[in-house]
Design a protein around this motif. Structure first.
Motif, PDB file in Angstrom:
ATOM      1  N   GLU A 150      38.762  41.614  37.971  1.00 62.14           N
ATOM      2  CA  GLU A 150      37.637  40.845  38.508  1.00 62.14           C
ATOM      3  C   GLU A 150      36.361  41.574  38.124  1.00 62.14           C
ATOM      4  O   GLU A 150      36.308  42.808  38.209  1.00 62.14           O
ATOM      5  CB  GLU A 150      37.785  40.740  40.041  1.00 62.14           C
ATOM      6  N   ILE A 206      39.500  34.766  37.778  1.00 67.16           N
ATOM      7  CA  ILE A 206      39.777  35.294  39.116  1.00 67.16           C
ATOM      8  C   ILE A 206      38.526  35.232  39.982  1.00 67.16           C
ATOM      9  O   ILE A 206      38.573  34.838  41.149  1.00 67.16           O
ATOM     10  CB  ILE A 206      40.295  36.746  39.036  1.00 67.16           C
ATOM     11  N   GLY A 251      37.862  31.972  41.445  1.00 73.18           N
ATOM     12  CA  GLY A 251      38.890  31.473  42.355  1.00 73.18           C
ATOM     13  C   GLY A 251      39.969  30.676  41.662  1.00 73.18           C
ATOM     14  O   GLY A 251      40.716  29.934  42.312  1.00 73.18           O
ATOM     15  N   ASP A 268      43.251  30.479  38.595  1.00 70.15           N
ATOM     16  CA  ASP A 268      44.257  31.266  37.888  1.00 70.15           C
ATOM     17  C   ASP A 268      43.886  31.333  36.412  1.00 70.15           C
ATOM     18  O   ASP A 268      43.478  30.313  35.830  1.00 70.15           O
ATOM     19  CB  ASP A 268      45.639  30.632  38.029  1.00 70.15           C
ATOM     20  N   THR A 272      39.742  41.433  46.227  1.00 64.88           N
ATOM     21  CA  THR A 272      39.951  40.069  45.716  1.00 64.88           C
ATOM     22  C   THR A 272      41.366  39.905  45.165  1.00 64.88           C
ATOM     23  O   THR A 272      41.596  39.073  44.289  1.00 64.88           O
ATOM     24  CB  THR A 272      38.929  39.752  44.604  1.00 64.88           C
ATOM     25  N   GLU A 273      42.295  40.682  45.666  1.00 69.44           N
ATOM     26  CA  GLU A 273      43.672  40.593  45.176  1.00 69.44           C
ATOM     27  C   GLU A 273      44.320  39.254  45.513  1.00 69.44           C
ATOM     28  O   GLU A 273      44.075  38.678  46.567  1.00 69.44           O
ATOM     29  CB  GLU A 273      44.521  41.722  45.788  1.00 69.44           C
ATOM     30  N   ASN A 274      45.133  38.772  44.592  1.00 68.94           N
ATOM     31  CA  ASN A 274      45.988  37.610  44.836  1.00 68.94           C
ATOM     32  C   ASN A 274      47.287  37.830  44.051  1.00 68.94           C
ATOM     33  O   ASN A 274      47.486  38.896  43.450  1.00 68.94           O
ATOM     34  CB  ASN A 274      45.284  36.299  44.433  1.00 68.94           C
ATOM     35  N   ALA A 275      48.151  36.845  44.049  1.00 70.00           N
ATOM     36  CA  ALA A 275      49.461  37.006  43.395  1.00 70.00           C
ATOM     37  C   ALA A 275      49.303  37.320  41.904  1.00 70.00           C
ATOM     38  O   ALA A 275      50.049  38.144  41.345  1.00 70.00           O
ATOM     39  CB  ALA A 275      50.293  35.750  43.588  1.00 70.00           C
ATOM     40  N   THR A 298      46.674  38.795  40.276  1.00 74.44           N
ATOM     41  CA  THR A 298      46.155  40.149  40.014  1.00 74.44           C
ATOM     42  C   THR A 298      47.197  41.203  40.372  1.00 74.44           C
ATOM     43  O   THR A 298      47.276  42.247  39.703  1.00 74.44           O
ATOM     44  CB  THR A 298      44.855  40.401  40.793  1.00 74.44           C
ATOM     45  N   ARG A 299      47.981  40.949  41.410  1.00 74.83           N
ATOM     46  CA  ARG A 299      49.036  41.911  41.761  1.00 74.83           C
ATOM     47  C   ARG A 299      50.072  42.035  40.642  1.00 74.83           C
ATOM     48  O   ARG A 299      50.532  43.141  40.327  1.00 74.83           O
ATOM     49  CB  ARG A 299      49.687  41.523  43.090  1.00 74.83           C
TER      50      ARG A 299
END
Length: 305
Positions: free
Chosen positions: A201, A224, A227, A229, A256-259, A261-262
């Motif tokens: 990000e 990212i 907001g 993908d 700002t982690e989400n699936a 970025t993880r």
């Protein structure tokens, strides 16, 4: 003759009384003026900033001549989701100096600033020469602190002209305190020459630009931030850059982690690519120098691996 003398005597008494009364009135007025003057001289400048990072800079320059209220002053608060309260509106209405990031980042702050027609105002985007499409995380620009000092001195001096030299001294002192940042950046710029990174990000992009670092996949980060993908092509490009050893380190914003970025970070970890954690807001309990220096020290350690 006696009657005349008595009449003159009784005529003098009211005149003397009036003179005494006038003297008392003028003395009381003078005392009130002195009291008001002392109050105005001693009154602290009320400063409101949208972000704590600018609040720190303002407090450093104003010193004991003002008090600063930073609206977003906790790391747990997401600036993009912040909703101003009635108390926030009141603080802006009473402020004598308002500092907003600008560039649409804190639109509520710029609106409140416009509503307070009596206050002095600083817009950081204007100060740093923002253009549409530029990265709006100005506190990560290497020169932002120096750029802020003269405008702060000017605005504060407009409110307290007699304190200009005091404000100037404070500004110079603050610049000296953050000198270790410039020194560390200079060291790392040499070490990072020709290096490429990946970013989950783009919050740290201004700092990376100052270090001369190339982001291999900016489309991934911008998706990212918006907001969304990243598209499959960008995800594939991310993975290829990792597996082919093209990446010196990954910049990751845990706020700002989400699936997606993880998974991206996990991929980098599988190939022993260092992860540099950065945040959008100043961590609780740290000042600007500690915050920024801590990130640079992470990068320094990553380059040793």
């Amino acid at each position: 003759m006696t009657k005349q003398r008595n009449r003159r005597y009784w005529m003098v008494i009211p005149v003397v009384t009036i003179i005494i009364l006038l003297g008392l009135i003028f003395h009381r007025t003078w005392q009130n003026e002195q009291r008001v003057h002392k109050t105005n001289t001693a009154e602290k400048i009320r400063i409101v900033t949208s972000l704590a990072v600018y609040g720190e800079m303002a407090q450093a320059v104003v010193g004991d001549q003002g008090q600063v209220q930073s609206i977003i002053n906790k790391a747990s608060v997401d600036p993009h989701e912040y909703e101003p309260s009635v108390q926030t509106a009141k603080a802006y209405a009473q402020a004598q100096l308002i500092i907003a990031n600008g560039a649409g980042y804190d639109a509520w702050s710029t609106k409140f600033a416009q509503a307070n027609t009596q206050a002095q105002k600083l817009n950081v985007g204007t100060i740093v020469g923002y253009h549409e499409g530029d990265n709006e995380h100005f506190w990560y620009q290497p020169t932002v602190t120096k750029a802020m000092m003269d405008p702060l001195v000017d605005k504060l001096s407009a409110l307290k002209p007699a304190s200009r030299s005091y404000f100037q001294t404070n500004a110079q002192r603050y610049i000296k305190t953050i000198q270790p940042l410039a020194e560390k950046r200079a060291e790392l710029t040499k070490q990072l020459k020709g290096k490429s990174v990946l970013v989950t990000e783009p919050v740290y992009d201004n700092a990376l630009a100052g270090l001369g670092v190339h982001d291999l996949n900016p489309n991934f980060a911008h998706a990212i931030e918006a907001g969304n993908d990243p598209n499959p092509t960008d995800v594939l490009a991310w993975n290829d850059a990792i597996t082919q050893g093209q990446v010196a380190f990954v910049i990751n914003n845990p706020q700002t982690e989400n699936a997606v970025t993880r998974r991206a970070v996990k991929k980098a970890q599988q190939f022993q690519v260092p992860i540099i954690s950065v945040t959008e807001t100043k961590p609780d309990g740290k000042n600007y120098l500690e915050w920024q220096l801590g990130i640079l020290e992470q990068i320094e350690e990553a380059l040793k691996k």
